[in-house]
Write a protein that holds these residues in place. Sequence first.
Motif, PDB file in Angstrom:
ATOM      1  N   UNK A  43       2.632  -7.494  -0.580  1.00 16.10           N
ATOM      2  CA  UNK A  43       1.663  -8.098  -1.813  1.00 16.10           C
ATOM      3  C   UNK A  43       1.473  -9.604  -1.482  1.00 16.10           C
ATOM      4  N   UNK A  61       5.016  -2.533 -10.610  1.00 19.02           N
ATOM      5  CA  UNK A  61       5.849  -3.054  -9.756  1.00 19.02           C
ATOM      6  C   UNK A  61       7.241  -2.532  -9.969  1.00 19.02           C
ATOM      7  N   UNK A  92      11.785  -6.170  -1.919  1.00 15.73           N
ATOM      8  CA  UNK A  92      11.043  -7.234  -2.443  1.00 15.73           C
ATOM      9  C   UNK A  92       9.333  -7.117  -2.183  1.00 15.73           C
ATOM     10  N   UNK A  93       8.694  -7.934  -3.061  1.00 16.26           N
ATOM     11  CA  UNK A  93       7.390  -7.959  -2.706  1.00 16.26           C
ATOM     12  C   UNK A  93       6.909  -9.309  -1.954  1.00 16.26           C
ATOM     13  N   UNK A  94       5.914  -9.120  -1.206  1.00 11.71           N
ATOM     14  CA  UNK A  94       5.453 -10.369  -0.569  1.00 11.71           C
ATOM     15  C   UNK A  94       5.138 -10.032   1.116  1.00 11.71           C
TER      16      UNK A  94
ATOM     17  N   UNK B  96      10.105 -17.159  -7.134  1.00  8.57           N
ATOM     18  CA  UNK B  96       9.948 -16.163  -6.165  1.00  8.57           C
ATOM     19  C   UNK B  96      10.525 -14.728  -6.667  1.00  8.57           C
ATOM     20  N   UNK B  97      11.235 -14.729  -7.450  1.00  9.77           N
ATOM     21  CA  UNK B  97      11.831 -13.567  -7.931  1.00  9.77           C
ATOM     22  C   UNK B  97      10.780 -12.668  -8.771  1.00  9.77           C
ATOM     23  N   UNK B  98       9.659 -13.247  -9.280  1.00  7.67           N
ATOM     24  CA  UNK B  98       8.821 -12.699  -9.899  1.00  7.67           C
ATOM     25  C   UNK B  98       7.627 -12.167  -8.869  1.00  7.67           C
ATOM     26  N   UNK B  99       7.864 -12.056  -7.631  1.00  8.03           N
ATOM     27  CA  UNK B  99       7.030 -11.710  -6.609  1.00  8.03           C
ATOM     28  C   UNK B  99       6.453 -10.294  -7.012  1.00  8.03           C
TER      29      UNK B  99
END
Lengths: 146, 516
Positions: A43, A61, A92-94, B96-99
């Motif tokens: 993401x 999400x 995790x997203x990213x 970053x926790x809202x990614x």
Amino acid sequence: MSQTTLIVGLDGSDAGKRALDFAKARAKLIGDCLILLVYVIEWSPFSFQTAEENEKRHVRREEEMDLARERILTPALEAAKTEGLTVEGIVKHGDVADILEGLAKKHEASQIIVGRVGQRGLKERLFGGVTGRLVAASSVPITIIP
Amino acid sequence: MKRLFALGATATALSLPTLAAAQQAVTMDQRVNDIFAGSTGWFVNLIFMNLPGTNFPWIVLWLVVAASIFTIYFGFIQIKAFGHAISLVKGDYSDPNDAGEVSHFQALTTALSGTVGLGNIAGVAVAVGIGGPGATFWMIVAGLLGMASKFTECTLGVKYRNEYPDGTVSGGPMYYMTKGFKERGLPGGRFLAIVFAIFTIGGALGGGNMFQANQAHAQITQITGDFSGLITGVIFAAVVFAVIVGGIKSIAKVTEKVVPFMGILYVIAALLILIVEADKIGWAFGQIFEGAFTGLGVAGGFVGALIQGFKRAAFSNEAGVGSAAIAHSAVRTKEPVTEGVVSLLEPFIDTVVICTMTALVITISGVLVVDPATGNFVLNEAGTAIQTVDGSSGVALTSAAFATGFSWFPYVLAVAVILFAFSTMISWSYYGLKAWTYLFGEGKTTELIFKLIFCFFIIVGAAAQLGAVIDFSDAMIFAMAVVNITALYCLMPIVKREMNSYFGRLKSGEIVKHEH
């Protein structure tokens, strides 16, 4: 000596499974070892979205994370636990490379273990694969499982 | 030579039946136009009524005064917070926790895809064509002031958005009108919200739909030669139908990805032309500044330049209109002010950067006819606009201006126009739908009815003539601004409180950048 941490990148593929198997074998040899299973949902905050996608983003999400936990992470965690190993899971997203590297720093991991994803597309040629970028950026040793 | 002649004869023979068909189509288009103009004229007249004893429309004054008041009331927020806005868009302050949630960048670009579009290409050409280069100056002023209006409405949009149990969010002026007024103990919030929703539906069908279809058709005929707008309309309507009714996300997804690149390409092309003609930039700015205050003999003189500049800027960046508050409200943030700050970049990018580029290219390219004796612009026969080299106006004028630099550019512009038109239609179908469901409730059938009406108006827009469509589109968009700005005046103390609290905490170090 304090606990050793191994970070394992899962992606639902066989290569990921092999990476986990490799980590399990290491962990058994090390003894006091934590295996951190990480599933990253690709993401970018800089992608372009429609208003409708934005409206439902929060829900999507949650769904994506639930799905990753349910399909991939939880089964892997259960299996490892029955083998008597200490495991934790993170979704995790990213960007995969950024997140694995970030977690390695945060947990002072001794190494990152990932499976090799054998894609040879144009995108890989131009930008380098996830594993390539991870190797280039990492501050800890990386083991790539073929 | 003989072969050439033979070719010519065949071409003539071929064009005869098509000519007859075209004439028939024109009468059909004409009929659509007449019905349309006849049924909307009274509303247009009301919105554009002149102030008593002047030829200055009250609505323009309304927008300028509002933007100026917000600018002063919030202490020139557009200058003060500009750097912070960029920092927020870069994600420096994102947790970053809202990614995986909607980022500031995404909220901004989604809103931009609704505003950057034909207003920047066709609208500017209309402004410069009627008001002369001086209109550009007033457009930039309106863009800079409009940043404060955007800040106000988008902060409120996030603060009073609805978050439903299933996690979806819905925001916009309807919600801050009802909830905000209640909070301040003011009457009439619900009434304003209903009126606003009605105008939003009109704006969605006008500026967000018919104007887009109309100008996309104009651009296509530039290249293919004239044919009935009904054909373009039906094709456009079918594609939009596929996306908003058929739920074919892939089309919308592709557009969302291609449109930003089209925007960048457009700016680069404009820059290249400006670099090549660099020696004329000084002259062009001279025309813009001089024209801003003297009018340089254009229709309506100085006042004409000002009116056109402000009108087209408002139409292009939609500051104070309320539409952006709908688009920005899905962002993930605990601080509504952050999205307000981010949103002030929108009029800047849209108007101060992109519209100015278009205006400079039109001015420099020489497509506007200048009287060599006086140096003033020559008006057309009707005296309503500046005479252009090929008699074109709107998007065709921009196209002609760019073609002086790159002969192939009209083709790129045609693609850009179609995509811009399409993405703006998709955005406005969403705004319109939000207003529609606010009035009639959510539900498959009610939503479908709106979507079908929306598609129908695409066909009407493509077939009607520019004048009637522009008038109606403007009237509806500005009617939204009348209601929205009224609400903004009532709620601006809330925004100020939020702003002071946020910037206070930012200064004290309570709000810090996140490590990424």
